[in-house]
Design an enzyme around this catalytic site. Structure first.
Site, short mmCIF file in Angstrom:
data_model
loop_
_atom_site.label_atom_id
_atom_site.label_comp_id
_atom_site.label_asym_id
_atom_site.label_seq_id
_atom_site.Cartn_x
_atom_site.Cartn_y
_atom_site.Cartn_z
N CYS A 1 -2.08 9.49 0.93
CA CYS A 1 -1.97 8.22 0.20
C CYS A 1 -2.58 8.40 -1.18
CB CYS A 1 -2.71 7.13 0.98
SG CYS A 1 -2.74 5.53 0.16
N HIS B 1 4.63 2.77 5.60
CA HIS B 1 3.34 3.03 4.96
C HIS B 1 3.13 2.06 3.78
CE1 HIS B 1 0.22 6.03 3.31
NE2 HIS B 1 0.41 5.20 2.30
N GLU B 2 4.20 1.87 2.98
CA GLU B 2 4.07 1.01 1.79
C GLU B 2 3.98 -0.46 2.17
OE1 GLU B 2 3.15 2.65 -0.61
OE2 GLU B 2 3.89 4.59 0.06
N HIS C 1 0.55 -1.49 2.99
CA HIS C 1 -0.32 -1.81 1.84
C HIS C 1 -0.23 -3.29 1.46
CE1 HIS C 1 -2.07 2.02 0.76
NE2 HIS C 1 -0.90 2.62 0.66
#
Ligand code: 4LI
Ligand code: NI
Length: 191
Positions: free
Chosen positions: A114, A157-158, A161
């Protein structure tokens, strides 16, 4: 342009917030940010520009990582196929949402990295193998796409966030290299 100085690192409180929905028509500051985020990824994957500006290579970035708590991600996943110069997935997604997903899970064999984490964290990060994502483009038009394997991992993953979730939150704390039952490890038994 966005450089590593603009990227906030773990410990910064913005990374733990739930980001705000984006409204349309876009503010010019938001459309500029979107373009800059995608360009950052392209630049970061180019050895010359990466070296010149000190960029760490990434295939995905979320607005909270540049301290903007809004629901916007950019992804630029190069094709595995060397014949084509076209990316496998290159997109800016506003208000992305996973509408459905496979029961089957997958993970990267070498774990995840990351841009906001300056250390190597080892361990498997279980992800859905296939997802259907709905998002809006810069015009506010809704799109629905199906993704699998690496592009699906990157988008998950994004989107994490946007919800204040870091990849290591999903690693088994008792045994980082323990695999859940019938997860597939990407690129090992390729179907
Ligand atoms: C140079 C030019 C080995 C270690 C293999 C590099 C062009 C790890 C993998 C790249 C790992 C490009 C990546 C992500 C991992 C590891 C991200 C190299 C950039 C591989 C992307 C968001 C997780 C995405 C596969 C701790 C910054 N990216 N590798 N994970 N590549 N890249 N993630 N894992 N082990 N992170 O990091 O952009 S989802 Cl394309
Ligand atoms: Ni990240």
């Amino acid at each position: 342009m966005i450089t590593m100085d603009d990227v906030i690192r773990e410990g910064h409180p913005t990374l733990r917030l739930t980001a705000e929905e984006i409204t349309f028509p876009l503010d010019s500051s938001v459309s500029k940010l979107a373009e800059d985020m995608l360009q950052f990824l392209i630049d970061s994957q180019n050895p010359e520009t990466a070296e010149k500006y000190g960029l760490r290579a990434g295939v995905g970035i979320a607005a909270p990582q540049v301290d903007v708590s809004k629901r916007l991600i950019a992804v630029h996943v190069p094709s595995q196929n060397e014949e084509t110069s076209e990316a496998e997935l290159s997109s800016v997604m506003f208000n992305p949402k996973i509408m459905s997903h496979s029961v089957q899970q997958t993970c990267l064999p070498d774990g995840e990295g990351c841009l906001s984490v300056d250390r190597e964290v080892s361990g498997y990060v279980p992800r859905h193998k296939r997802i259907t994502v709905q998002y809006q483009d810069a015009e506010g038009i809704r799109h629905k796409i199906r993704l699998k394997d690496f592009p699906a991992i990157v988008v998950q993953h994004e989107i994490d966030h946007l919800n204040g979730v870091m990849f290591y939150d999903r690693i088994n704390p008792n045994n980082p290299l323990a695999l859940p039952d019938d997860i597939d490890v990407l690129g090992t038994t390729e179907a």
